[in-house]
Design an enzyme around this catalytic site. Structure first.
Site, PDB file in Angstrom:
ATOM      1  CG  ASN A   9      36.859  76.698 -11.169  1.00  9.86           C
ATOM      2  OD1 ASN A   9      36.433  76.620 -12.330  1.00  9.86           O
ATOM      3  ND2 ASN A   9      36.485  75.859 -10.223  1.00  9.86           N
ATOM      4  CD1 TRP A  10      36.653  82.738 -14.549  1.00  7.91           C
ATOM      5  CD2 TRP A  10      36.314  82.638 -16.770  1.00  7.91           C
ATOM      6  NE1 TRP A  10      37.305  83.802 -15.126  1.00  7.91           N
ATOM      7  CE2 TRP A  10      37.115  83.768 -16.487  1.00  7.91           C
ATOM      8  CE3 TRP A  10      35.978  82.377 -18.097  1.00  7.91           C
ATOM      9  CZ2 TRP A  10      37.578  84.625 -17.486  1.00  7.91           C
ATOM     10  CZ3 TRP A  10      36.441  83.219 -19.091  1.00  7.91           C
ATOM     11  CH2 TRP A  10      37.228  84.343 -18.777  1.00  7.91           C
ATOM     12  CE  LYS A  11      33.350  77.226  -8.533  1.00  6.48           C
ATOM     13  NZ  LYS A  11      32.764  76.991  -7.249  1.00  6.48           N
ATOM     14  CG  HIS A 104      35.910  71.909  -8.171  1.00  4.49           C
ATOM     15  ND1 HIS A 104      34.653  71.979  -7.635  1.00  4.49           N
ATOM     16  CD2 HIS A 104      36.493  73.110  -7.940  1.00  4.49           C
ATOM     17  CE1 HIS A 104      34.478  73.199  -7.115  1.00  4.49           C
ATOM     18  NE2 HIS A 104      35.582  73.899  -7.295  1.00  4.49           N
ATOM     19  CD  GLU A 106      31.447  73.687  -7.941  1.00  2.00           C
ATOM     20  OE1 GLU A 106      31.902  73.892  -9.082  1.00  2.00           O
ATOM     21  OE2 GLU A 106      31.409  74.569  -7.054  1.00  2.00           O
ATOM     22  CD  GLU A 177      38.321  74.910  -4.424  1.00  4.34           C
ATOM     23  OE1 GLU A 177      38.602  76.037  -4.831  1.00  4.34           O
ATOM     24  OE2 GLU A 177      37.433  74.206  -4.943  1.00  4.34           O
ATOM     25  N   GLY A 183      31.181  79.013  -2.517  1.00  5.42           N
ATOM     26  CA  GLY A 183      29.977  79.703  -2.998  1.00  5.42           C
ATOM     27  C   GLY A 183      29.002  80.050  -1.884  1.00  5.42           C
ATOM     28  CB  SER A 224      33.750  82.393   0.288  1.00  5.03           C
ATOM     29  OG  SER A 224      32.577  81.645   0.060  1.00  5.03           O
ATOM     30  N   GLY A 245      36.576  81.223  -7.233  1.00  2.12           N
ATOM     31  CA  GLY A 245      35.417  80.925  -8.071  1.00  2.12           C
ATOM     32  C   GLY A 245      34.703  82.202  -8.461  1.00  2.12           C
ATOM     33  N   GLY A 246      33.609  82.496  -7.770  1.00  3.63           N
ATOM     34  CA  GLY A 246      32.740  83.630  -8.101  1.00  3.63           C
ATOM     35  C   GLY A 246      33.476  84.949  -8.336  1.00  3.63           C
TER      36      GLY A 246
HETATM   37  P1  13P Z   1      33.891  80.405  -4.685  1.00  2.36           P
HETATM   38  O1  13P Z   1      35.115  81.291  -4.675  1.00  2.36           O
HETATM   39  O2  13P Z   1      32.791  80.911  -5.549  1.00  2.36           O
HETATM   40  O3  13P Z   1      33.473  80.060  -3.285  1.00  2.36           O
HETATM   41  O4  13P Z   1      34.341  79.017  -5.361  1.00  2.36           O
HETATM   42  C1  13P Z   1      35.483  78.364  -4.918  1.00  2.36           C
HETATM   43  C2  13P Z   1      35.797  77.269  -5.855  1.00  2.36           C
HETATM   44  O5  13P Z   1      35.121  76.274  -5.891  1.00  2.36           O
HETATM   45  C3  13P Z   1      36.961  77.443  -6.746  1.00  2.36           C
HETATM   46  O6  13P Z   1      37.296  76.265  -7.389  1.00  2.36           O
END
Ligand code: 13P
Length: 262
Positions: A9-11, A104, A106, A177, A183, A224, A245-246
């Site tokens: 998930n590149w956000k 999600h 966010e 999650e 993050g 993470s 994510g990251g």
């Molecule tokens: P991180 O891997 O950056 O913690 O993000 C997780 C996430 O929200 C994936 O959707």
């Protein structure tokens, strides 16, 4: 059928040029790895990338003729109309997008998406033939207060209300999650993540009285995830895959995560 599902998930990262660069490194690395390609061929592994809306077409073009799934990070609860700034699930499906992330944390927190609103989005996405990665998870306060599972249950019950067990198993991928692990560099311990994923599976059984659906539903962990902790997480019995994510934004680290998942 349950299989490993590794998703990036590149956000709001990777512009058009970076998207192109990502695929220029990611595709050769993926296709020259025999273990990965065999796992994908044998339907025991799926690899998916969820770029920004702007990068979707570029990602689709680049991933053409490869087994990489391209998904969207959001979709509207309607298919067309006066919805400035929204993304139509019908347009996504017509463009060749097969998956969408909904719920999600966010989106829930920053864009005020509620469980009942998400339920409309999920139903619409399914109607358009999209598969849904549906995210659930608790805040640190909820965890400390001992209500994590109750929160997840509500997200599940309201967010996925009216969706039959068969569709849960075949068209919905659940992503657990924990919000405190996103993050932050703080991963849930593999045992903790396993326990919650196990509870989610049991909850599906309890809600639908359908052992098959509970056993077949794909459940991911996200928060993470890095190449170094992939093995510990993916080897847990009820964790079928990872929502990254990251560490998914750069091709080399996502490839490493895919490799460590097999
Ligand atoms: P991180 O891997 O950056 O913690 O993000 C997780 C996430 O929200 C994936 O959707």
């Amino acid at each position: 059928m349950r299989r490993k599902f590794i998703a990036g998930n590149w956000k709001m990262f990777n512009d058009l040029k970076e998207t192109k660069n990502f695929f220029e490194s990611f595709i050769p690395a993926l296709t020259k790895d025999e273990q990965i390609t065999n796992a994908i061929k044998n339907n025991t592994l799926e690899v998916a990338i969820f770029p920004t809306a702007l990068s979707l077409s570029t990602a689709l073009d680049n991933a053409k003729d490869t087994p990489i799934i391209i998904g969207a990070q959001n979709a509207c609860s309607d298919i067309e109309g006066a919805y400035t700034g929204e993304i139509s699930p019908m347009h996504l499906a017509k463009a060749g997008i097969t998956h969408v992330i909904l719920g999600h944390s966010e989106r829930r927190k920053l864009f005020y998406e509620t469980n009942s609103f998400l339920n409309r989005k999920v139903k619409r996405a399914l109607e358009e033939g999209l598969k849904v990665v549906f995210c659930v998870g608790e805040t640190l306060e909820e965890r400390d207060a001992g209500v994590a599972l109750a929160m997840i249950r509500e997200e599940f019950q309201v967010g996925l209300a009216g969706i039959p067990a068969k569709d849960i198993a075949e068209k919905i991928i659940i992503a657990y999650e924990p919000i405190w692990a996103i993050g932050t560099g703080r991963t849930a311990s593999p045992e903790d993540a396993q326990n919650v994923c196990r509870s989610i599976r049991k909850m599906i059984y309890g809600l639908y009285d359908d052992e098959r659906a509970a056993a077949d539903t794909i459940i991911l962990y996200g928060g993470s995830v890095k190449p170094e902790n992939t093995k510990y997480l993916i080897t847990q019995l009820d964790i079928d895959g990872l929502l990254v994510g990251g560490a998914s934004v750069k091709a080399d680290s996502l490839i490493q995560i895919v490799k460590n998942s097999i």
